[in-house]
Scaffold this motif. Structure first.
Motif, PDB file in Angstrom:
ATOM      1  N   LYS A   3     -11.238 -17.103  11.202  1.00 25.92           N
ATOM      2  CA  LYS A   3     -10.021 -16.302  11.389  1.00 25.92           C
ATOM      3  C   LYS A   3      -9.147 -16.372  10.144  1.00 25.92           C
ATOM      4  CE  LYS A   3     -10.190 -16.599  16.342  1.00 25.92           C
ATOM      5  NZ  LYS A   3      -9.546 -16.848  17.595  1.00 25.92           N
ATOM      6  N   ALA A   6     -10.571 -14.100   7.715  1.00 27.63           N
ATOM      7  CA  ALA A   6     -10.273 -12.692   8.017  1.00 27.63           C
ATOM      8  C   ALA A   6      -8.880 -12.322   7.505  1.00 27.63           C
ATOM      9  CB  ALA A   6     -10.363 -12.448   9.524  1.00 27.63           C
ATOM     10  N   ILE A   7      -7.934 -13.244   7.659  1.00 28.79           N
ATOM     11  CA  ILE A   7      -6.563 -12.949   7.210  1.00 28.79           C
ATOM     12  C   ILE A   7      -6.494 -12.933   5.686  1.00 28.79           C
ATOM     13  CG2 ILE A   7      -4.198 -13.836   7.164  1.00 28.79           C
ATOM     14  CD1 ILE A   7      -4.822 -14.878  10.050  1.00 28.79           C
ATOM     15  N   LYS A   9      -8.868 -12.243   3.661  1.00 29.28           N
ATOM     16  CA  LYS A   9      -9.571 -11.042   3.202  1.00 29.28           C
ATOM     17  C   LYS A   9      -8.688  -9.807   3.329  1.00 29.28           C
ATOM     18  CE  LYS A   9     -13.175  -9.341   5.390  1.00 29.28           C
ATOM     19  NZ  LYS A   9     -14.378  -9.304   6.158  1.00 29.28           N
ATOM     20  N   ARG A  10      -8.009  -9.701   4.467  1.00 31.48           N
ATOM     21  CA  ARG A  10      -7.151  -8.535   4.665  1.00 31.48           C
ATOM     22  C   ARG A  10      -6.023  -8.510   3.632  1.00 31.48           C
ATOM     23  NH1 ARG A  10      -2.947  -5.649   6.461  1.00 31.48           N
ATOM     24  NH2 ARG A  10      -1.557  -7.384   6.072  1.00 31.48           N
ATOM     25  N   GLU A  14      -6.192  -5.494   0.928  1.00 30.64           N
ATOM     26  CA  GLU A  14      -5.175  -4.452   1.084  1.00 30.64           C
ATOM     27  C   GLU A  14      -4.279  -4.383  -0.148  1.00 30.64           C
ATOM     28  OE1 GLU A  14      -4.849  -1.969   3.357  1.00 30.64           O
ATOM     29  OE2 GLU A  14      -6.826  -2.751   3.871  1.00 30.64           O
ATOM     30  N   ARG A  17      -6.378  -3.030  -3.243  1.00 30.42           N
ATOM     31  CA  ARG A  17      -6.684  -1.601  -3.126  1.00 30.42           C
ATOM     32  C   ARG A  17      -5.461  -0.723  -3.377  1.00 30.42           C
ATOM     33  NH1 ARG A  17      -9.583  -2.568   2.230  1.00 30.42           N
ATOM     34  NH2 ARG A  17     -11.757  -2.841   1.660  1.00 30.42           N
ATOM     35  N   GLU A 222       7.360  -6.584   7.404  1.00 32.33           N
ATOM     36  CA  GLU A 222       6.678  -5.404   7.943  1.00 32.33           C
ATOM     37  C   GLU A 222       5.858  -5.780   9.175  1.00 32.33           C
ATOM     38  OE1 GLU A 222       4.270  -3.274   5.063  1.00 32.33           O
ATOM     39  OE2 GLU A 222       3.296  -2.327   6.793  1.00 32.33           O
ATOM     40  N   GLU A 223       5.167  -6.930   9.085  1.00 33.46           N
ATOM     41  CA  GLU A 223       4.380  -7.383  10.235  1.00 33.46           C
ATOM     42  C   GLU A 223       5.276  -7.608  11.446  1.00 33.46           C
ATOM     43  OE1 GLU A 223       2.240 -10.865   9.139  1.00 33.46           O
ATOM     44  OE2 GLU A 223       0.431  -9.753   8.684  1.00 33.46           O
ATOM     45  N   SER A 226       6.895  -4.065  12.608  1.00 30.91           N
ATOM     46  CA  SER A 226       5.918  -3.161  13.224  1.00 30.91           C
ATOM     47  C   SER A 226       5.300  -3.794  14.462  1.00 30.91           C
ATOM     48  CB  SER A 226       4.816  -2.814  12.223  1.00 30.91           C
ATOM     49  OG  SER A 226       3.968  -3.922  12.046  1.00 30.91           O
ATOM     50  N   VAL A 228       3.095  -5.857  14.785  1.00 30.59           N
ATOM     51  CA  VAL A 228       1.671  -6.176  14.728  1.00 30.59           C
ATOM     52  C   VAL A 228       1.489  -7.691  14.747  1.00 30.59           C
ATOM     53  CG1 VAL A 228       1.457  -6.192  12.206  1.00 30.59           C
ATOM     54  CG2 VAL A 228      -0.481  -5.539  13.585  1.00 30.59           C
ATOM     55  N   VAL A 232      -1.542 -10.399  16.240  1.00 26.30           N
ATOM     56  CA  VAL A 232      -2.223 -11.371  15.377  1.00 26.30           C
ATOM     57  C   VAL A 232      -1.967 -12.790  15.876  1.00 26.30           C
ATOM     58  CG1 VAL A 232      -2.432 -12.216  13.010  1.00 26.30           C
ATOM     59  CG2 VAL A 232      -2.042  -9.798  13.419  1.00 26.30           C
TER      60      VAL A 232
END
Lengths: 430, 321
Positions: A3, A6-7, A9-10, A14, A17, A222-223, A226, A228, A232
């Motif tokens: 996990k 995964a965080i 990597k995101r 992001e 990119r 922002e997290e 929003s 989100v 998580v």
């Protein structure tokens, strides 16, 4: 662990990119190239130095000093005849002559650079006066000062009965100071180049900590806004989320630094080829030698500094829910960073003073000021180890506090908490 | 008997002196649809957050599928749709879903396959545009909610927790959600959802728990709750021209305890020992046109009003819990 990955990597992907990241990563090496290459091209294209003889000389000495100075100022590299206008004036008329000369300097077409006043004090070897458009140019003023000194010396020697040709031989002394830095590694390149290089490193560190710290703060906000974050946090602990964020963003910033350093090194090494295209002769640029050990230390300071500030920025991000509060929330952390950068100059001037040493030890300023000091002067291993130990402890305390504020802050909406409330969060979840 | 999907024992949570949840206990059997009902500020969201281990209870225990450890409590077996919805706006839909899947331990091709299946199932692909490649911010609100719903179900959770799932949904999306809840139950999964929309709860839930002001007011299967709170209820539909005498009949306390007049239909709770036949006769005698006269169980809405009380409901009907 999966996990956390995964965080990380995101956060990493992001960011990498994003258009902002791609542009700044790609454009910076071009910018570095420009600041290395362009000055060399320009200086090679500029054949003559400005003609300093385009001045009015007001000679109130009653001697030939003015004419001598005019001759001395003549030509520069091109060897053109002197354009200086020498006016012999009586000391009592000096003020009026200065007014006239001022007008000549101020007039629109073909203005003079300035006027030089030579009087009894000059003869006595005390003062000379210059007023001109280029008076703030240190190099021009030094040049004029040198010409007057040289002329006065020649005049005195001639007065003592020495032949003019002999005087020229005796007084043509052109000394240049070449400084080298001594350290355990032996002799190194000049002090000025070294200081500039150290300053660049410190400034780069500051810039990256500030830029990416702010990015983390905004990302957290922002997290939170929003919502989100709630999804998580229902899958991973807030500690994992915070750690993943700091590591992911840190990796993105390190990638960028690496691209910058490698591409700048390539431009630097390949500058001969690029310069040849502009028909410019390559000259050696002295930069200090950075060994693997120092490079690793710099990396360590960056990583620790990043952890310290990123955690604090993230904690502050978790306390805000709108753009207006961002500046206020980030202020305490930003101030710590700014406090480091404002002390760069005093440390550059005297890197071994007690003040410089203490500032480079403190956990909040060490990530910027210790790299500055250690690339300028020899810092003992014990001092480095002590600073690193302090910084690591600082990181642990900062992340400990940050994780606790973050844990509560991420689920709190409404008004921004006061520091007292944040203190309570830290104590309560401890 | 199998371990219940969710077993909550005497949990309590307070924030700065305000008690959000007070000594709450409830059990959700596996494979059921369970409704957590209550007005605004009743403690529903706090309870859900405690189940998900987002916050810890001050006291009491929570176990999910028999696991009570705080660390990673059956985390990958739970799917969660929070009340306030949101996603990473700048991220591509597929990447968001992949991330949410990875957080639940679904990786690689398996995750990709499930994402494609769900995008197609909720009509986000297959039309004019493949919305999976769009950024979240380019999607309409309804589509964003679908994406979030996929995120909650992508790892095929055994327990699905939906906090106010119907709030803000248009009728089309609400229907899609209901269908999915029914499908989930059919697949043997357990669904817990909080709502203040009694009609949805009554239609979907096997069992409910009503909480107000942090306290449990009642719980049990829909049938049991209705039986327990069942008085004598009559649903009456009257013709357009209602004689004024009808008002007097409804005001007769020896006959009628209380009415809920919804214009076309009137739900009447008979007074203890009152006779429904007598009420019907009186209405006809008064000249009313009786189009429907049916002995019914009380609606969940009625029970909710009765148990929670008017003040709680007034606050609760407007929002969330």
């Amino acid at each position: 662990m999966a996990k956390l990955w995964a965080i990380i990597k995101r956060e990493y992907l992001e960011r990498v990119r994003s258009m902002w990241y791609l542009l700044s990563t790609a454009l910076a090496p071009i910018f570095f190239g420009v600041i290395i290459i362009v000055p060399m091209v320009i200086s090679s294209r500029t054949k003559a130095s400005p003609d300093l003889s385009h001045v009015v000389i007001l000679d109130a000495t009653g001697t030939q000093l003015g004419i001598r100075v005019a001759g001395e100022l003549a030509g520069g590299i091109t060897g053109a005849p002197s354009r200086a206008i020498v006016r012999a004036v009586a000391p009592s008329e000096l003020a009026a002559a200065e007014t006239t000369a001022t007008h000549e300097v101020m007039r629109a077409n073909d203005p003079m650079l300035g006027y030089l006043v030579l009087d009894s004090a000059t003869i006595a070897g005390k003062t000379e006066r210059y007023a001109g458009r280029n008076a703030s140019s240190l190099i021009d003023v030094k040049e004029i000062e040198g010409a007057v000194r040289h002329s006065l010396l020649a005049q005195r020697l001639e007065h003592e009965g020495l032949q003019a040709s002999r005087i020229k031989d005796l007084t043509s002394v052109n000394l240049e100071m070449k400084s080298e830095r001594l350290s355990d590694r032996g002799r190194e390149v000049g002090g000025l180049a070294n200081a500039l290089f150290s300053y660049l490193i410190a400034f780069l560190l500051y810039m990256m900590l500030m830029l990416y710290g702010q990015q983390i703060l905004r990302g957290v906000m922002e997290e939170k806004t929003s919502r989100v974050a709630e999804v998580v946090i229902s899958s991973v602990s807030t500690d994992t989320l915070l750690a993943g964020k700091v590591i992911g963003v840190g990796a993105a910033s390190l990638t960028q630094i690496l691209v910058w350093v490698i591409s700048s090194a390539l431009v630097f090494k390949g500058r001969g080829i690029i310069l040849a295209r502009f028909d410019v002769v390559n000259v050696p640029i002295p930069i200090p030698h950075i060994g693997l050990g120092v490079a690793l230390l710099l990396l360590t300071f960056f990583v620790l500094g990043f952890t310290f500030y990123a955690a604090l920025f993230a904690a502050m991000g978790s306390t805000v829910t709108n753009e207006q509060d961002v500046q206020q929330a980030s202020l305490p952390v930003t101030l710590l960073l700014v406090a480091s950068i404002v002390f760069i100059q005093p440390i550059l001037l005297n890197p071994t003073s007690t003040f410089s040493r203490v500032m480079s030890w403190l956990p909040f300023s060490a990530p910027i000021l210790m790299p500055l000091r250690m690339t300028m002067v020899q810092v003992s291993w014990t001092e480095l180890a002590g600073t690193l130990a302090g910084l690591i402890s600082g990181c642990i305390v900062a992340t400990w506090i940050a994780a606790r504020i973050y844990r509560v802050g991420m689920l709190m909406y409404g008004k921004r908490p006061t520091f007292r409330e944040m203190g309570r969060w830290v104590r309560r979840s401890a | 008997m199998a371990e219940p999907a969710l077993d909550i024992q005497n949990i309590r949570k307070s924030f700065d002196g305000h008690v959000a949840v007070r000594d709450l206990s409830l059990q959700v059997p596996r494979g059921t649809v369970f409704g957590l009902l209550g007005p605004n500020g009743a403690g529903k969201t706090t309870t859900i957050r405690m189940i998900l281990d987002i916050i810890e209870p001050d006291s009491g225990t929570i176990s999910v599928f028999g696991q009570s450890s705080i660390q990673g409590r059956a985390g990958n077996r739970i799917g969660y749709l929070p009340e306030e919805r949101g996603l990473y706006k700048k991220m591509q839909v597929r990447r968001v879903l992949k991330f949410l899947a990875e957080l639940k331990g679904v990786r690689g091709r398996d995750a990709d396959k499930r994402i494609e299946m769900w995008l197609a199932r909720l009509s986000l692909t297959g039309g004019d545009k493949d919305w999976g490649n769009a950024r979240v911010e380019e999607l309409s609100r309804g589509m964003q909610q679908k994406v979030q719903f996929i995120g909650a179900l992508i790892h095929e959770p055994e327990l699905v927790i939906l906090d106010e799932p119907f709030s803000g949904l248009d009728p089309m999306n609400a229907q899609a959600l209901k269908d999915t809840v029914v499908d989930l139950r059919r697949e043997g999964r357990t669904v817990v959802f909080s709502t203040h929309l009694m009609e949805n709860a009554e239609r979907l839930c096997d069992a409910v728990c009503i909480i107000a002001h942090g306290d449990k007011v009642l719980d049990g299967t829909i049938a049991a709750v209705k039986a327990e709170h069942g008085g004598h209820y009559v649903a009456i539909a009257l013709g357009q021209d209602r004689p004024s005498a009808v008002g007097d009949i409804f005001a007769d306390r020896s006959l009628v305890n209380r009415i809920d007049d919804s214009n076309r239909t009137v739900e009447v709770e008979l007074a203890p020992n009152a006779n429904a036949q007598l009420l019907l006769r009186k209405l006809i005698d008064a000249g009313a046109t009786v189009e429907r006269f049916e002995l019914v169980q009380p609606s969940l809405h009625r029970i909710f009003l009765d148990t929670v009380g008017a003040t709680g409901v007034e606050a609760g009907m407007s929002g969330h819990g």
